[in-house]
Scaffold this active site. Sequence first.
Site, PDB file in Angstrom:
ATOM      1  N   THR A 361      55.806 -25.347  30.331  1.00 12.71           N
ATOM      2  CA  THR A 361      55.909 -26.599  31.078  1.00 12.71           C
ATOM      3  C   THR A 361      55.921 -27.839  30.187  1.00 12.71           C
ATOM      4  OG1 THR A 361      55.120 -25.806  33.221  1.00 12.71           O
ATOM      5  CG2 THR A 361      54.612 -28.083  32.661  1.00 12.71           C
ATOM      6  N   ASN A 589      41.736 -20.646  24.698  1.00 15.67           N
ATOM      7  CA  ASN A 589      42.245 -21.897  25.265  1.00 15.67           C
ATOM      8  C   ASN A 589      41.952 -21.977  26.754  1.00 15.67           C
ATOM      9  OD1 ASN A 589      44.123 -19.776  25.798  1.00 15.67           O
ATOM     10  ND2 ASN A 589      45.610 -21.305  26.404  1.00 15.67           N
ATOM     11  N   CYS A 591      43.669 -20.982  29.228  1.00 13.29           N
ATOM     12  CA  CYS A 591      44.066 -19.807  30.018  1.00 13.29           C
ATOM     13  C   CYS A 591      43.762 -18.491  29.313  1.00 13.29           C
ATOM     14  CB  CYS A 591      45.553 -19.891  30.369  1.00 13.29           C
ATOM     15  SG  CYS A 591      46.012 -21.410  31.214  1.00 13.29           S
ATOM     16  N   GLU A 593      44.626 -16.987  26.545  1.00  7.34           N
ATOM     17  CA  GLU A 593      45.587 -16.143  25.830  1.00  7.34           C
ATOM     18  C   GLU A 593      45.758 -16.526  24.367  1.00  7.34           C
ATOM     19  OE1 GLU A 593      48.409 -19.420  27.285  1.00  7.34           O
ATOM     20  OE2 GLU A 593      46.436 -18.569  27.719  1.00  7.34           O
ATOM     21  N   ALA A 778      52.569 -19.527  35.710  1.00  9.63           N
ATOM     22  CA  ALA A 778      52.623 -19.711  37.160  1.00  9.63           C
ATOM     23  C   ALA A 778      53.787 -20.591  37.586  1.00  9.63           C
ATOM     24  CB  ALA A 778      51.299 -20.306  37.640  1.00  9.63           C
ATOM     25  N   THR A 779      53.963 -21.738  36.941  1.00  9.79           N
ATOM     26  CA  THR A 779      55.013 -22.649  37.396  1.00  9.79           C
ATOM     27  C   THR A 779      56.389 -22.224  36.925  1.00  9.79           C
ATOM     28  OG1 THR A 779      53.358 -24.400  37.218  1.00  9.79           O
ATOM     29  CG2 THR A 779      55.612 -25.075  37.611  1.00  9.79           C
TER      30      THR A 779
END
Length: 960
Positions: A361, A589, A591, A593, A778-779
């Site tokens: 993103t 971080n 998320c 990963e 997700a996005t």
Amino acid sequence: MQTDTTPGGTAAEATTPAHQAGVSSAIAATAPGQLRVIKRNGTVVPFEASKISVAITKAFLAVEGGTAAASSRIHETVAQLTDMVEAIFMRRMPSGGTIHMEDIQDQVELALMRSGEHKVARDYVIYREQQAQKRAAKLALPPAIQQVANSISVVQADGSKAPLDIDRLHTIVSEACFELSDVSEAEILDEALKNLYDGVSQAELSTSLVITARTLIEQEPNYTFVAARLLCDNLRSEALNFLGIANSATQHDMAALYARALPAYIDRGIELELVAPTLRDFDLQRLGDALLPERDLQFTYLGLQTLYDRYFIHSDDTRIELPQIFFMRVAMGLAVEETDKNARAIEFYELLSSFDYMSSTPTLFNAGTLRPQLSSCYLTTVPDDLHGIYGAIQDNAMLSKFAGGLGNDWTPVRALGAYIKGTNGKSQGVVPFLKVVNDTAVAVNQGGKRKGAVCAYLETWHLDIEEFVELRKNTGDDRRRTHDMNTANWIPDLFMKRVFEDGDWTLFSPNDAPDLHDLYGTAFEKRYNEYEAMTHDGSMKLYKTVKAQNLWRKMLGMLFETGHPWMTFKDPCNLRSPQQHVGVVHSSNLCTEITLNTNKDEIAVCNLGSVNLPQHIDENGLNLEKLQKTVRTAVRMLDNVVDINYYSVPQAKNSNLLHRPVGLGLMGFQDALYKQHIAYGSGGAVEFADRSMEAISYYAIQSSSELAEERGAYSSYEGSLWSQGIFPLDSLDKLIAERGEQYIQVDKSHTLDWDGLRDMVKARGMRNSNVMAIAPTATIANITGVSQSIEPTYQNLYVKSNLSGEFTVVNPYLVSDLKAKGLWDSVMVNDLKYYDGSVQSIDRIPEELKAIYANAFEVEPRWLVESASRRQKWIDQAQSLNLYINNASGKKLDITYRMAWLCGLKTTYYLRSLAATGTEKSTIDTGTLNAVSSESGAESGPAAVPAACSLDDPDCEACQ
């Protein structure tokens, strides 16, 4: 309304009294000296020579194609023919007048013939006739509907009124339904016209079409593409009008208009200071000719609406980007420092616009803009002094401003009650500072594009750990709560061993045990035992001893209750890190990963992108040749981010240029299983997880090594595991040796030529210290229309809510399989709603389909963990792994998270847990709904309530 000079308008002129009256009044209003054009619906509009150019260009493209060789000739010939046609009418009517559009098209035909372009002229004539036949068929609407259409006038953007252009409406809807099965153009038109009224605005007309298609998605998934294409028509009008290209355009028109729109967009974007002036240095004609308008047709409604709302560059809330221009802008931004930047921009564009790969993103937001902050994740370590603490909070604000997700390591900060030498007082501990971090994330909301997002990490031996795990509780002193930020446990292996052994666990303040922060494996275990001995002989004053299992239960209890803190494991992150020779991984971080080194001088940065896995599945399974090509280009794009990136703090730039880490991941894992008819909860899925990640890992390492030969190895390469010939697969041996074989269960099988790749890396080096990480996606998964990351399907039919609104999501693979068996009907839609998107209680669905289409809460967690374990052996960083547990209990959570550690996982992410209690669906036998024989209205049944995090929470970073 625009003059319709697309090739093919030979339908007879409309001659109804209403149309004749409209023509007369419009002619009367024609100003002297102006040429006007009478359209088929009777409206009169200004003559536009550009429309003639578009029509002739499309005719040439249909015959000669859009190759670079043909482009130059076409451009020159079209200009000459347009001038010829325009000159004819100027000679006929030097003082102005009106022309019927059929006259214009007749003159186009003659001009083509006179110029010797006989093939093009023939195609033009044939196409006109075909379009005439189509219009004749379209106009055969039921009298009642035709009467409604004739009675409606539309208010234009400038406030003027014009008759409803039913012909254009037919064209737009027809294009939206193009080559889609089981969708009805007539149904959309019928329903849309019922919602119109005389004096409706142009915007309301467009919205009516989109909403009509949206309401049909739950009955037929292909309507999501129809809705997207109708939305794209709105976007074309908005952007092309802003750029001065046209007031509106059909999808067919874009074959000619896209090439014109790109340079106009670049010029206007630079003028408005929205895009970088360096984009003007590209060959814009060549890049414009490379745009592929047909790729606008592959968006789902959710995907295009997401881009429209949050990604397309806009001015005063007017979108000035079109979908293919958006992808080209990103590609140009990533190619700006390439030697042959035009060829690379086209290569990058073709990969992005195909949906085979998608950048993260921040890259999509900012590539090609004045401040290209393209990186996704930033990891920091917070020092144990007041100046350093508030400096770290300021760094958070600056990084968040430009759309970066944050992971903060708070372990060095001394605990509550620890001695402060400078004031001769006692510390308030970590928690009060985290409240400030929380409020900073809320205040600095990623440039106004999405909520600020930060995660705080704390090691399990820290004396404040018990209060830390309660930060997200909804009860207690709100001054010591953080309701908006994320938290994560950073767990050493020794703690997990104590849990298995039912031993004691001692908590320390880091100012009393400062070296524990930088130690891991057996070195950590040795030093930790020494500190525990100091508590026994009295030399350590500030500490607390607890039962390891009691603390573990509290951690699990808070995870169930609040979704936090997440469980992440310090030792595998460090023992398997390629960069352990130059530092320590202190946290992950936002998320979970990214696993990169941090210290007071280095803020770790990672640049992310994801392979769209189902795009690489064909009838033979995983297409390795295509995957290799995708990964090679993707790694190059990611490596370019390091040099192009805008760094808002110097420590991030220093770290990124020194180590050049990137994180190539994947998305659509569930879709890839569907395409192969493999159930997620099966050995076949575990095997596919293993083999697919092995291939991505192999090609990613290969690509980074090829880049090292071209551009040079990263600065800190010597001494890394790469330089020693130790790849992620080999680093498992280090973890086994340090942890002990009784505490780890991993598979070490492989299928590719890893020895050959080791020789290649030894000879060429690596361009990037880290190459792989699986993000939540997700996005960008929404944009490309696939399942998120490595997630199982949430439900087969549900309503998704995010920052772009509410969207009906239906599993197209399930619908396709049910159609093949004659089982898809309104009753099935009703049943899926009633059972919250689950197929398990619907009797008429075959058992093999029930296995394949089990939702996330119907797949046993062990399959999620086992698949993740197989992937983890190939990944030099980590993966965002959500765990789904139905009817969660302390025992289930205990077993699942112990298993995650035993299987060698580095991190886990959200716990998705359905409540143990829910609404009783029926007091009669399950499946009896399928006895319904007559169609009935479908009402949504009440959904079970997630106990931790909803998958559709618009405020949840993972859900976006």
